[in-house]
Design a protein around this motif. Structure first.
Motif, PDB file in Angstrom:
ATOM      1  N   GLN A 169       0.813  -1.206   0.000  1.00 27.55           N
ATOM      2  CA  GLN A 169       0.000   0.000   0.000  1.00 27.55           C
ATOM      3  C   GLN A 169       0.852   1.264   0.000  1.00 27.55           C
ATOM      4  O   GLN A 169       0.501   2.244  -0.658  1.00 27.55           O
ATOM      5  CB  GLN A 169      -0.935  -0.016   1.220  1.00 27.55           C
ATOM      6  N   SER A 170       1.952   1.255   0.753  1.00 32.16           N
ATOM      7  CA  SER A 170       2.819   2.428   0.787  1.00 32.16           C
ATOM      8  C   SER A 170       4.204   2.028   1.285  1.00 32.16           C
ATOM      9  O   SER A 170       4.371   1.018   1.991  1.00 32.16           O
ATOM     10  CB  SER A 170       2.235   3.528   1.684  1.00 32.16           C
ATOM     11  N   PHE A 171       5.170   2.840   0.938  1.00 33.88           N
ATOM     12  CA  PHE A 171       6.544   2.608   1.375  1.00 33.88           C
ATOM     13  C   PHE A 171       6.679   2.862   2.874  1.00 33.88           C
ATOM     14  O   PHE A 171       7.480   2.210   3.556  1.00 33.88           O
ATOM     15  CB  PHE A 171       7.487   3.524   0.591  1.00 33.88           C
ATOM     16  N   ASP A 172       5.891   3.788   3.406  1.00 37.23           N
ATOM     17  CA  ASP A 172       5.945   4.077   4.832  1.00 37.23           C
ATOM     18  C   ASP A 172       5.530   2.866   5.660  1.00 37.23           C
ATOM     19  O   ASP A 172       6.127   2.585   6.711  1.00 37.23           O
ATOM     20  CB  ASP A 172       5.042   5.265   5.177  1.00 37.23           C
ATOM     21  N   LYS A 173       4.514   2.132   5.222  1.00 31.87           N
ATOM     22  CA  LYS A 173       4.069   0.947   5.952  1.00 31.87           C
ATOM     23  C   LYS A 173       5.101  -0.179   5.870  1.00 31.87           C
ATOM     24  O   LYS A 173       5.178  -1.011   6.785  1.00 31.87           O
ATOM     25  CB  LYS A 173       2.727   0.468   5.396  1.00 31.87           C
TER      26      LYS A 173
END
Length: 273
Positions: free
Chosen positions: A146-150
């Motif tokens: 879903q995202s690089f942060d996750k």
């Protein structure tokens, strides 16, 4: 040849036979005799029976010592690095003229030189190279897409991403980011300075094999702040590397065999359960 007058002769005899006059000419006579002896040594150099009669005194003896010192140092039998006579050894301390390695002040100085190195090894060992984490769940692995942060917020996600970076020979980006995170947790000024120096040598220096890719502006800021580093000295560099991994490596990771195999194995386990 013109004759001297009686007055001139008396004046000449009066001054010429004074002892002070002879003391002025005595060094000249000695120098002339010394040069003659040196010339005789040069001529008789190939004759082993020739024994020159030299009796140097005073300044002449010092001059001969100066001439003999380079010859003794350049002799074939001399040990390499052995200091010549009358010269101070390269390892001699400031309080003594000896060159022995057992000198007490040399021992203290060597111990002081080794202390930062030992501390550096200990602090370098404290910097994270691998994070222990439980096995990721299927929900966590799906969230990585879903995202690089996750992906970066979980230790399991960082380990999986780092394994992929190793296949692309860019693992130093993740190591640098992790080292910056550890530096932010420090509060001791001395430890901050030492860890900042280690991070600089490992990832910022152009001489390091693990140098990360940074622009010139960020490097100049780091170089200025290294005089008195803080725990946030690498914040701009860390953000730049984070952005580089997000834009460049993260899309390839999502399409890599590392991620797909992990996702497939967790999906099969969930179906079996």
């Amino acid at each position: 040849m013109p004759q001297l007058s009686q007055d001139n002769q008396e004046c000449l005899q009066k001054h010429f036979f004074r002892p002070s006059i002879w003391t002025q000419f005595l060094p000249l006579f000695r120098a002339q005799r010394y040069n003659a002896d040196i010339y005789q040594i040069t001529e008789n150099e190939g004759d082993p029976r020739a024994i020159p009669d030299i009796k140097p005194m005073g300044s002449e003896r010092m001059e001969m010592r100066k001439r003999q010192m380079p010859l003794a140092q350049d002799a074939p039998g001399a040990a390499p690095g052995q200091p010549g006579a009358g010269s101070r050894g390269s390892n001699a301390c400031c309080f003594c003229w000896c060159c022995c390695c057992s000198c007490s002040c040399l021992t203290v100085r060597n111990q002081e030189d080794q202390r930062p190195t030992i501390a550096s090894h200990e602090l370098r060992a404290d910097l994270p190279t691998w994070e222990e984490s439980p096995a990721p769940t299927l929900e966590e692995v799906n969230a990585w897409a879903q995202s690089f942060d996750k992906l970066m917020v979980t230790p399991a996600g960082r380990n999986a991403f780092r394994e992929f970076l190793r296949t692309e020979f860019s693992e130093e980006n993740m190591l640098f980011w992790m080292a910056c995170e550890e530096l932010k947790k420090e509060a001791n000024k001395n430890i901050i300075e030492e860890k900042a120096r280690i991070i600089y040598e490992d990832y910022i220096s152009i001489l390091s094999p693990k140098e990360v890719s940074l622009d010139s502006r960020v490097r100049e800021v780091i170089n200025r702040n290294m005089v008195e580093p803080s725990q946030h000295i690498f914040d701009d560099a860390q953000l730049q590397i984070y952005t580089l991994m997000h834009r460049d490596s993260y899309p390839r990771f999502m399409n890599s065999a590392v991620y797909k195999d992990l996702l497939q194995s967790l999906s099969e386990k969930s179906i079996e359960a």
